[in-house]
Design a protein around this motif. Structure first.
Motif: not given
Lengths: 143, 330, 117
Positions: A75-76, A79, A95, A99, A103, B39, B45-47, B136, B140, B144-150, C117
């Motif tokens: 989805y991202d 987007a 989404n 998401s 996360e 990554i 976790t990313f941290e 990442y 966060r 936004f969260p990583i999988e958020y579509g922006g 990504k």
């Protein structure tokens, strides 16, 4: 230089988003998602469901698809090109729920995932519910 | 006087840069000591991955110097995460006396400046300066969260995943730190968190101007003047602001954020950013050139945007800060 | 034909959002809130229902349709239940979508990790 002068200078010089291209992409993605929704709506209607139920099932299906594509890391990517075309349909709402759930899983199921699931979509529910109460009051008064 | 001159020799004994996969695919790919295969860097976790960048950078630095952690008297470091957990968990196993710092993306110059000044007092012999960031873990926390579509606007920057460490020594030969200029916070009222280069550009120019004045030098006295992470648009604004001050930034001016990535190919918009940006580019690509003698004098000016999502939501503007550290080859 | 209408109306609703993103300082969350509230108000004043009749999913799939669903639900509930309906109507009508979002979000969080990504 004053703050005001600098801000204006930055504003004038800043590279802008390509609005023309973005609009075309938003139209195609948004229109495409709604067409998929229409296909499901027609399908549910053809199964003999009443209009209202078919409409609800369509929303639920689109939410499911939005969350599924989020979980599949698709989805991202859509987007990135679709912009508002993927944000505005209800798949974008899904989404926005899925998401943060993914996360914040790292901070636990309750305090992470469950608590943070609505950090983006929460305002939609809150303001939507308030708007519906307002509408309800109006309907009640004019009834 | 904002500039402190390091009169007793403080030299670079060793340094290392560890980066993520995307950074390892950029133009500087051959400069880094270690490129993480993914990554998460083997963590969950990313941290934790960011902390591993820190510990690996320190490990490699110590290895190059042939030293054990107990040979280090003091460690200065920081990162972008709340409570600086990237650095503190990254260094916990070393048992080195530690001072945690926060200067946003300017932290590398801040650490180097404090380490140099402390060493020049003559009471300790070795100190490490280290900083890190992780795309990442920063996203966060700040966005936004990583999988958020922006969609990211063209002025957005890409937080560098990686960590750079420099081991400084009191005395010795090699690349020296000769002066440091501590910058002031400057607020020009920029409020767009997706456009931080221009928010930091005035601080960069102010620190540069002060440094040149205090040292009685010109831009051309440096082989390279390096800003931390202004990005392509921030660089443009910095050149303009400098021109207003009568400082002409020419071919010898570069930005770590623009050096790190191929802006056309790697989809990072205006370039790299983050505490790890100036740290990894400087440790990986610039210090070796000073050691080889290609550069004789380099001015590193790491730039930071002092803000938080809370402050932005409360309507505050983004303050910029920049610190300069001058390195000279033998 | 209904596919074409859905495509065009849905597309245009998204284009409005794109212009808001690129040319104003509105964040995505604010735009979504604006869409839902606008959908509810347009339904209240009787503008949105004809659009839904015309464009079907083109008007119900964008988030304005979520507002339409809220307002329509509350209208029916007020007709049936009176005062109580003011409070139960909106969320009852949209409960399906919200519940599926929570369920799918939960499952996504359990079984999928964010990917680089």
């Amino acid at each position: 230089m004053t703050q005001e002068a600098y801000r204006n200078r930055v504003k004038a010089a800043a590279p802008k988003s390509p609005l023309g291209k973005n609009i075309v992409m938003a139209f195609l993605f948004g229109g495409g998602i709604c067409t998929v929704g229409q296909a499901f709506l027609n399908w549910y209607l053809s199964m003999g469901l009443p209009q209202k139920s078919a409409s609800s099932y369509t929303s639920m299906t689109m939410v499911f698809l939005g969350a599924l594509l989020t979980a599949l890391h698709v989805y991202d990517r859509l987007a990135k090109h679709g912009g508002a075309g993927t944000l505005v349909p209800i798949t974008g709402f899904a989404n926005a729920v899925a998401s943060p759930a993914m996360e914040f899983r790292a901070e636990g199921v309750v305090l992470g995932m469950s608590a943070k699931m609505f950090i983006i979509a929460g305002p939609v529910i809150v303001c939507g519910t308030l708007a519906s109460i307002f509408c309800g009051l109006c309907y009640f008064v004019v009834r | 006087m904002q500039t402190l001159f390091i009169k007793t020799p403080v030299t670079v004994e060793a340094h290392a840069a560890v980066v993520g996969k995307k950074e390892g695919e950029g133009p500087l790919r051959d400069c880094f000591d270690l490129v993480a295969e993914d990554i998460f860097f083997g963590e969950n976790t990313f941290e934790k991955a960011e902390s591993k960048f820190v510990s690996q950078a320190i490990n490699l630095t110590l290895k190059k110097a042939g030293l054990k952690p107990d040979a280090i008297d003091l460690l200065f470091g920081g990162d972008l995460l709340n409570q600086c957990i990237g650095t503190s968990y990254g260094i916990r196993s070393f048992e080195i006396p530690f001072l945690g710092l926060y200067g946003a993306c300017s932290t590398m110059a801040e650490s180097l400046a404090l380490a140099s000044v402390t060493l020049s007092c003559g009471q300790i012999s070795r100190a490490i300066a280290v900083t890190s960031s992780h795309y990442y873990s920063a996203e966060r926390q700040y966005r936004f969260p990583i999988e958020y579509g922006g969609q990211r606007p063209p002025t957005a920057q890409w937080t560098v995943s990686g960590s750079g460490a420099v081991l400084l020594k009191n005395g010795g030969r090699g690349v020296r730190v000769t002066s440091v200029t501590i910058g002031k916070m400057l607020d020009f009222g920029i409020t767009d968190a997706n456009n931080m280069g221009p928010a930091m550009a005035p601080a960069f120019v102010d620190t540069l101007k002060t440094h040149l004045k205090d040292t009685h030098r010109k831009v051309s006295d440096y082989d390279l003047i390096l800003s931390g992470d202004l990005g392509s648009f921030g660089m443009e604004m910095a050149r303009e602001l400098a021109k207003d001050e009568g400082i002409f930034l020419g071919e010898n001016y570069a930005d770590c954020g623009c050096l790190m990535f191929d802006l056309k190919r790697q989809d990072v918009h205006a370039g790299g950013s983050g505490c790890g940006c100036s740290a990894t580019v400087f440790c990986g690509a610039i210090l070796p050139e000073l050691e080889s003698g290609k550069y004789r004098r380099v001015l590193l000016i790491s730039t930071g945007a002092l803000m938080s999502p809370t402050a932005i939501q409360q309507g505050e503007s983004i303050c910029g800060i920049a610190h300069a550290v001058c390195f000279e080859g033998e | 034909m209904d596919y074409l209408k859905a495509f065009i109306v849905g597309g245009v609703l998204c284009v409005i959002g794109q212009v808001l993103i690129d040319r104003t300082r509105l964040t995505p969350a604010r735009i979504l809130v604006g869409y839902v509230v606008a959908g509810a108000i347009l339904t209240l004043i009787g503008v949105y229902d004809p659009l839904v009749q015309f464009a079907g999913a083109g008007a119900t799939v964008p988030l304005t349709g979520f507002g339409y669903c809220l307002a329509n639900g509350v209208k029916e509930a007020v007709e049936k239940q009176g005062f109580l309906g003011i409070f139960t109507g909106g969320l009852t009508a949209t409960a399906g979508g919200i519940a599926v979002a929570i369920l799918c979000g939960f499952l996504a969080g359990l079984f999928s990790k964010p990917k680089a990504k």
